[in-house]
Design an enzyme around this catalytic site. Structure first.
Site, PDB file in Angstrom:
ATOM      1  CE  LYS A  11       0.596  -8.645   5.705  1.00  0.00           C
ATOM      2  NZ  LYS A  11      -0.225  -9.408   6.652  1.00  0.00           N
ATOM      3  CD  GLN A  18       7.329  -1.393   7.924  1.00  0.00           C
ATOM      4  OE1 GLN A  18       6.719  -0.344   7.879  1.00  0.00           O
ATOM      5  NE2 GLN A  18       6.820  -2.525   7.481  1.00  0.00           N
ATOM      6  CE1 TYR A  65       0.459  -5.123  10.015  1.00  0.00           C
ATOM      7  CE2 TYR A  65       1.169  -2.943  10.697  1.00  0.00           C
ATOM      8  CZ  TYR A  65       0.943  -3.871   9.700  1.00  0.00           C
ATOM      9  OH  TYR A  65       1.220  -3.554   8.401  1.00  0.00           O
ATOM     10  CG  ASP A  81       8.982  -1.925   4.827  1.00  0.00           C
ATOM     11  OD1 ASP A  81       9.731  -0.925   4.799  1.00  0.00           O
ATOM     12  OD2 ASP A  81       7.742  -1.843   4.773  1.00  0.00           O
ATOM     13  CG  ASP A 113      -1.306   1.545   1.182  1.00  0.00           C
ATOM     14  OD1 ASP A 113      -1.182   2.587   0.515  1.00  0.00           O
ATOM     15  OD2 ASP A 113      -1.230   1.507   2.424  1.00  0.00           O
TER      16      ASP A 113
HETATM   17  C1  F6R Z   1       2.155  -1.801   4.768  1.00  0.00           C
HETATM   18  C2  F6R Z   1       0.791  -1.812   4.304  1.00  0.00           C
HETATM   19  C3  F6R Z   1       0.058  -0.531   4.279  1.00  0.00           C
HETATM   20  C4  F6R Z   1      -0.076   0.106   5.653  1.00  0.00           C
HETATM   21  C5  F6R Z   1      -0.938   1.370   5.596  1.00  0.00           C
HETATM   22  C6  F6R Z   1      -1.012   2.074   6.938  1.00  0.00           C
HETATM   23  O1  F6R Z   1       2.862  -2.911   4.354  1.00  0.00           O
HETATM   24  O2  F6R Z   1       0.292  -2.811   3.978  1.00  0.00           O
HETATM   25  O3  F6R Z   1      -1.216  -0.723   3.704  1.00  0.00           O
HETATM   26  O4  F6R Z   1      -0.609  -0.817   6.539  1.00  0.00           O
HETATM   27  O5  F6R Z   1      -0.390   2.288   4.677  1.00  0.00           O
HETATM   28  O6  F6R Z   1       0.268   2.284   7.389  1.00  0.00           O
HETATM   29  P1  F6R Z   1       0.644   2.999   8.767  1.00  0.00           P
HETATM   30  O7  F6R Z   1      -0.190   2.386   9.837  1.00  0.00           O
HETATM   31  O8  F6R Z   1       2.111   2.693   8.899  1.00  0.00           O
HETATM   32  O9  F6R Z   1       0.358   4.452   8.594  1.00  0.00           O
HETATM   33 MG    MG Z   2       6.337  -0.543   4.736  1.00  0.00          MG
HETATM   34 MG    MG Z   3       6.162  -4.520   2.083  1.00  0.00          MG
END
Ligand code: F6R
Ligand code: MG
Ligand code: MG
Length: 371
Positions: free
Chosen positions: A234, A93, A231, A13, A289
């Site tokens: 993912k 990322q 973290y 990603d 998400d």
């Molecule tokens: C990413 C994922 C999303 C993020 C969420 C918060 O793979 O699973 O659910 O964890 O959108 O993202 P941040 O912390 O990057 O704003």
């Molecule tokens: Mg992502």
């Molecule tokens: Mg992903």
């Protein structure tokens, strides 16, 4: 000399559009151009599942080849630059270091590779998932390669009847073990039923001596958070499965996804959700998400060429699985921040706990049994 070919699926990603939903077309094009410029590959296909950029490559250099890993790294690095220009979300990322060093494993991207002798006809399915983790393959791979209620061939096909050997990694202890099916079935389930820690790395056909024969499955086992110690995103996994003629039929592989099972990794890497089998186009995790998605692209290999893909879950036969996934998602969402929708504290990718414990440290007092 039999024709050896290596299939490498490497993913990362490197930026989402919008948020963590999908890969922007400019990133796909950029990665395509990087791979097209290389003379290392026999063939390749660039695609995405959700926000993960997926490089499916064939070559003759074997697994863990430095030049192939470098090529994939360069493609991700170039796509990261495009993501930065577009200010896409989470640009770069999954690239944990600034520079490539020998093997892409441990640097962030997920890797599944196998070297095979191409059969007279070589059908393969590449499974790719978003908003989940490598252990997500445990249950379907168990069904496909060890459960006769899923895979008729285990009962009726003499070339599959002896079973398969599963190689399982303990990601916490850094150990691995082989389980021979069906003899070790109950023992294996003790471990692979805990998919946050124990993950299937590969599966082989049982050879005539009962040892490992031809490889059937290679899966990515990289856990980003374990690699980075914090973290960072993912570890959305990939998996290559060979089909037919002594391996499970294409339909037996896909049948492993007919009932969406719960996987970790939904919203903030901190929730369980159903793994919904979808078409490539529908791998757009929107609701909370998610829910987590899996796609299956089928190819016939022909002298290293990837003939395909066929978008295998783009089929009305999986409408019920999608409906079931939506129903399960509805139900789980009613639980909000409660387990088992929310992951146990030690498996959450986003953990507010240290800060909260620190803040409340004075207010936590011993329970006075006598009071
Ligand atoms: C990413 C994922 C999303 C993020 C969420 C918060 O793979 O699973 O659910 O964890 O959108 O993202 P941040 O912390 O990057 O704003
Ligand atoms: Mg992502
Ligand atoms: Mg992903």
């Amino acid at each position: 000399m039999p024709e050896q070919i290596t299939l490498s699926v490497i993913k990362a990603d490197v930026g989402g559009h919008v948020g963590h939903t999908v890969v922007h077309p400019d990133l796909l094009e950029c990665a395509y151009e990087e791979l097209a410029d290389s003379d290392l590959l026999e063939d390749f296909y660039v695609t995405y599942v959700g926000d993960d950029l997926e490089l499916i490559m064939t070559h003759r250099r074997g697994t863990d080849d430095e030049a192939i890993h470098q090529l994939a790294w360069n493609a991700f690095a170039a796509a990261t630059e495009v993501a930065k220009e577009l200010k896409l979300y989470g640009a770069g990322q999954d690239l944990l270091t600034d520079a490539f060093s020998g093997n892409i494993k441990g640097l962030g991207p997920g890797v599944a590779e196998m070297q095979i002798v191409e059969r007279p006809s070589e059908p393969v399915i590449v499974l790719m998932a978003d908003k989940t983790e490598p252990g997500a393959w445990n249950l379907p791979l168990y069904k496909i390669f060890a459960d006769p209620f899923n895979t008729a061939g285990l009962v009726v096909d003499p070339s599959m009847h002896d079973g398969f050997i599963f190689e399982v990694y303990d990601l916490i202890e850094g150990k691995k073990i082989d389980f021979s099916m069906p003899e070790d079935l109950y023992d294996m389930l003790v471990f692979i039923g805990a998919p946050a820690r124990f993950v299937i790395n590969s599966i082989c056909r049982k050879g005539p001596d009962g040892g490992k024969g031809d490889i059937a499955v290679a899966a990515s086992t990289q856990r980003l958070s374990l690699a980075a110690g914090r973290y960072v995103g993912k570890d959305d996994p990939v998996c290559i499965v060979r089909c037919q003629s002594g391996f499970p039929a294409v339909g037996e592989v896909l049948e492993g996804f007919a009932h969406p099972h719960l996987v970790g990794g939904w919203m903030r890497g901190s929730h369980n959700g159903p793994l919904m089998p979808v078409s490539n186009e529908d791998s757009r995790p929107t609701r909370f998400d998610g829910p987590p998605r899996v796609i299956a692209l089928g190819f016939q290999l022909a002298h290293g060429q990837l003939v395909g893909p066929q978008d295998m879950f783009d089929d009305i036969a999986f409408d019920e699985a999608r409906r079931e996934a939506n129903q399960v998602a509805n139900y789980l969402r009613t639980m909000g921040p409660f387990e088992p929708h929310r992951l146990p504290l030690d498996e959450m990718e986003y953990t507010p706990l240290p800060q909260v414990v620190e803040k409340l440290s004075d207010r936590f007092v011993p329970i006075d049994e006598d009071a």
